[in-house]
Design a protein around this motif. Sequence first.
Motif, PDB file in Angstrom:
ATOM      1  N   PHE B 345       0.916  -1.317   0.012  1.00 55.48           N
ATOM      2  CA  PHE B 345       0.004  -0.045  -0.048  1.00 55.48           C
ATOM      3  C   PHE B 345       0.715   1.250   0.065  1.00 55.48           C
ATOM      4  N   ALA B 346       2.080   1.187  -0.470  1.00 57.42           N
ATOM      5  CA  ALA B 346       3.280   2.467  -0.194  1.00 57.42           C
ATOM      6  C   ALA B 346       3.041   3.377  -1.221  1.00 57.42           C
ATOM      7  N   GLY B 347       2.125   3.029  -2.381  1.00 54.06           N
ATOM      8  CA  GLY B 347       2.072   4.007  -3.507  1.00 54.06           C
ATOM      9  C   GLY B 347       3.572   3.929  -4.242  1.00 54.06           C
ATOM     10  N   LYS B 348       3.629   5.413  -4.721  1.00 53.66           N
ATOM     11  CA  LYS B 348       4.991   5.372  -5.562  1.00 53.66           C
ATOM     12  C   LYS B 348       6.099   5.149  -4.901  1.00 53.66           C
ATOM     13  N   ARG B 349       6.260   5.101  -3.441  1.00 54.44           N
ATOM     14  CA  ARG B 349       7.234   4.564  -2.792  1.00 54.44           C
ATOM     15  C   ARG B 349       7.478   2.964  -2.418  1.00 54.44           C
ATOM     16  N   GLN B 350       6.455   2.305  -3.275  1.00 55.68           N
ATOM     17  CA  GLN B 350       6.528   0.977  -2.998  1.00 55.68           C
ATOM     18  C   GLN B 350       7.850   0.229  -3.214  1.00 55.68           C
ATOM     19  N   VAL B 351       8.275  -0.698  -2.406  1.00 57.37           N
ATOM     20  CA  VAL B 351       9.375  -1.364  -2.376  1.00 57.37           C
ATOM     21  C   VAL B 351       8.858  -2.729  -2.978  1.00 57.37           C
ATOM     22  N   GLU B 352       9.087  -2.937  -4.522  1.00 58.19           N
ATOM     23  CA  GLU B 352       8.246  -4.142  -5.066  1.00 58.19           C
ATOM     24  C   GLU B 352       8.785  -5.330  -4.302  1.00 58.19           C
ATOM     25  N   GLY B 353       7.759  -6.287  -4.026  1.00 58.77           N
ATOM     26  CA  GLY B 353       8.164  -7.623  -3.303  1.00 58.77           C
ATOM     27  C   GLY B 353       8.414  -7.621  -1.933  1.00 58.77           C
ATOM     28  N   ALA B 354       8.224  -6.404  -1.172  1.00 55.80           N
ATOM     29  CA  ALA B 354       8.715  -6.478   0.013  1.00 55.80           C
ATOM     30  C   ALA B 354       8.025  -7.548   1.038  1.00 55.80           C
ATOM     31  N   ARG B 355       8.834  -8.348   1.731  1.00 54.84           N
ATOM     32  CA  ARG B 355       8.298  -9.337   2.422  1.00 54.84           C
ATOM     33  C   ARG B 355       8.388  -9.204   3.985  1.00 54.84           C
ATOM     34  N   ILE B 356       9.587  -8.679   4.275  1.00 51.51           N
ATOM     35  CA  ILE B 356      10.060  -8.699   5.597  1.00 51.51           C
ATOM     36  C   ILE B 356      10.791  -7.137   5.810  1.00 51.51           C
ATOM     37  N   GLY B 357      10.145  -6.475   6.736  1.00 55.16           N
ATOM     38  CA  GLY B 357      10.592  -4.971   7.122  1.00 55.16           C
ATOM     39  C   GLY B 357      10.988  -4.703   8.611  1.00 55.16           C
ATOM     40  N   LEU B 358      12.015  -3.897   8.701  1.00 59.53           N
ATOM     41  CA  LEU B 358      12.310  -3.307   9.994  1.00 59.53           C
ATOM     42  C   LEU B 358      12.147  -1.998  10.373  1.00 59.53           C
ATOM     43  N   ALA B 359      11.611  -1.655  11.527  1.00 58.65           N
ATOM     44  CA  ALA B 359      11.295  -0.313  12.129  1.00 58.65           C
ATOM     45  C   ALA B 359      12.295  -0.245  13.295  1.00 58.65           C
ATOM     46  N   HIS B 360      13.001   0.991  13.222  1.00 57.90           N
ATOM     47  CA  HIS B 360      14.008   1.238  14.273  1.00 57.90           C
ATOM     48  C   HIS B 360      13.866   2.627  14.866  1.00 57.90           C
ATOM     49  N   THR B 361      14.047   2.761  16.162  1.00 60.82           N
ATOM     50  CA  THR B 361      14.094   3.804  16.924  1.00 60.82           C
ATOM     51  C   THR B 361      15.247   4.122  17.872  1.00 60.82           C
ATOM     52  N   VAL B 362      15.902   4.934  17.842  1.00 62.46           N
ATOM     53  CA  VAL B 362      16.975   5.154  19.023  1.00 62.46           C
ATOM     54  C   VAL B 362      16.779   6.496  19.602  1.00 62.46           C
ATOM     55  N   GLY B 363      17.129   6.823  20.955  1.00 60.13           N
ATOM     56  CA  GLY B 363      16.868   8.184  21.588  1.00 60.13           C
ATOM     57  C   GLY B 363      17.098   8.161  22.989  1.00 60.13           C
ATOM     58  N   ARG B 364      16.807   9.350  23.563  1.00 62.67           N
ATOM     59  CA  ARG B 364      16.891   9.618  25.149  1.00 62.67           C
ATOM     60  C   ARG B 364      16.913   8.303  25.736  1.00 62.67           C
ATOM     61  N   GLY B 365      17.591   8.159  26.902  1.00 62.99           N
ATOM     62  CA  GLY B 365      17.642   6.965  27.827  1.00 62.99           C
ATOM     63  C   GLY B 365      18.923   6.560  28.275  1.00 62.99           C
ATOM     64  N   ALA B 366      19.748   5.898  27.095  1.00 64.55           N
ATOM     65  CA  ALA B 366      19.142   5.760  25.715  1.00 64.55           C
ATOM     66  C   ALA B 366      18.317   4.679  25.705  1.00 64.55           C
ATOM     67  N   ASN B 367      17.375   4.574  24.609  1.00 63.06           N
ATOM     68  CA  ASN B 367      16.566   3.630  24.345  1.00 63.06           C
ATOM     69  C   ASN B 367      16.689   3.399  22.939  1.00 63.06           C
ATOM     70  N   ALA B 368      16.826   1.939  22.637  1.00 62.08           N
ATOM     71  CA  ALA B 368      16.509   1.592  20.980  1.00 62.08           C
ATOM     72  C   ALA B 368      15.621   0.471  21.057  1.00 62.08           C
ATOM     73  N   SER B 369      14.762   0.734  19.945  1.00 61.75           N
ATOM     74  CA  SER B 369      13.755  -0.348  19.427  1.00 61.75           C
ATOM     75  C   SER B 369      14.063  -0.928  18.167  1.00 61.75           C
ATOM     76  N   VAL B 370      13.903  -2.297  18.098  1.00 59.29           N
ATOM     77  CA  VAL B 370      13.756  -2.854  16.857  1.00 59.29           C
ATOM     78  C   VAL B 370      12.617  -3.727  16.650  1.00 59.29           C
ATOM     79  N   ILE B 371      11.860  -3.474  15.970  1.00 55.20           N
ATOM     80  CA  ILE B 371      10.473  -4.371  15.590  1.00 55.20           C
ATOM     81  C   ILE B 371      10.774  -4.939  13.975  1.00 55.20           C
ATOM     82  N   ILE B 372      10.271  -6.033  13.755  1.00 55.81           N
ATOM     83  CA  ILE B 372      10.684  -6.651  12.637  1.00 55.81           C
ATOM     84  C   ILE B 372       8.978  -7.186  12.167  1.00 55.81           C
ATOM     85  N   LEU B 373       8.540  -6.955  11.048  1.00 59.98           N
ATOM     86  CA  LEU B 373       7.218  -7.304  10.704  1.00 59.98           C
ATOM     87  C   LEU B 373       7.500  -8.310   9.282  1.00 59.98           C
ATOM     88  N   GLY B 374       6.594  -9.444   9.300  1.00 58.76           N
ATOM     89  CA  GLY B 374       6.465 -10.168   8.178  1.00 58.76           C
ATOM     90  C   GLY B 374       7.276 -11.360   8.136  1.00 58.76           C
TER      91      GLY B 374
END
Lengths: 133, 376
Positions: B345-374
């Motif tokens: 559903f990513a429209g013009k920025r669609q990565v064709e055939g994307a099956r597995i993706g990762l979302a990351h954050t890092v910031g104050r704390g320090a805290n870092a998060s890694v969430i993997i979908l698919g």
Amino acid sequence: MQPVREGLFRACDDGTARLLGGRCGECQRVHFPRGETCPYCSAEDCSDAELGPRGTLWLYTSVLRAPPGYRGDVPFGFGIVELEQGARVISRLTEADPARLRRGQSMRLVVDRLHNDEDGNPVSTYAFAPEGE
Amino acid sequence: MTRVEIAGVGMHPFGRFDDRSVVDLGVAAVRAALADAGIGAGDFQAAFCGSVYSGVAAGHKVLTVLGMTGMPILNVEAGCASGAAAIDLGVSAIREGRYDRVLVFGMEKMPRGIIRSSFFEPWREEAGLAVTPAYFALRAQKLMLESGVTREMLAQVSVKNHDNGVDNPNAMFRKPFTVEQVLESKMVCDPLTLFMLCSPNEGAAAVVLERGTGSRVPVVASAIRSHLPGSVLGEHTPLSGLIDDDNPPPTTLAARAAFEQAGIGPQDLDVCEVQDTDAARELNTCEELGLCAVGGAGEFFAAGHSQMTGRIPINPSGGLLSKGEPLGASGIGGVIDVYRQLRGFAGKRQVEGARIGLAHTVGRGANASVIILGPL
């Protein structure tokens, strides 16, 4: 001069300064500012350790606009210096121009004026100056 | 292990909205996510809300407006990772069998300008040591000294993300820039110029998580880690540390844990949304996640691997550089952007055939998060 906070640093007669840190009796590593508990191994066996005055510049930049809560002059230097005692310290630098600094440069710890308080008295902090200046 | 799936997502665009309260933003995102999931009051058993600047019981205020209280509501603060931390709690609660379906949301109205953070003691502010972009600049310089990164590459990261953000209706800045424009924008802290830094702003995001049946995009890993003692360059911004370059940063710790949970490695990823608070942070993250070797960020970027046409497109949403960063919402927003990629559903920025993706954050704390979908 009034220090920005008591217990952080000490001015010496030769114009240099020392940071008032701690050394852990268990792991022997040094920390700054002085704490009761070692921040690396959690031992509660820390004693006073004066750090500096000699160090080596590791990373540096320049702050061009006054950040929140800061009332002193801009620009000012900002960086990380490696101390001979085995710690990296984040610090103000007396040299604000990055073009005049380089990694590995010899630095010495000094007392630097920050601003004047409401009664007109100068308030000071610790800073690293390039050796030979 | 219990399969946790995303049943619905919703966002309030990121930007500046002077006529709307933070509660209004949260309500909009929650409504959208519940509608997307096709559920209403009584259809979820707990709520987790990420926010930093919204004050006491912010999540309760949003759900009070919607008449959806009575269940446990937990407000979560973890700096830039606040939204991701709320997701982590929701995922864990479903995995543990406490709930079948939970609502996770986050919202923020950030102060303008350099963020004045209660994280710093007043004397550190007075001494000029509470300068968040200066810490970013030191990390950028370290990449330039040790990872083959140039000023032009820092500008190119910003150009890439702003190009990607043009087509993102939820982004705050939807205008492309040239490398020259980025380099010639106002110097903030050498080597970082204004257009290499993300803007704190406002927005909200929400997801509905449920115990899955195999039909929807699964959350296959979620990990949060704080910093180990010793580093001076982490987002915990200490005053001193050790002379030790082998100290793994929180992002690396979270990534290792997440890859182990998912049973995959960085080479298996098709798309990433990572913390690009500044252009250098994205390059640091590539090393810290293991997308390239430590010291290899410059070569990795120069080879084009993180471009839309590359091996592992990074921040196809436009990243925080385009979207801006509303702390409580941004971590959830990154997960939603990855989710949309995996749904196609990513429209013009669609990565064709994307099956597995990762979302990351890092910031104050320090805290870092890694969430993997698919994969689905």
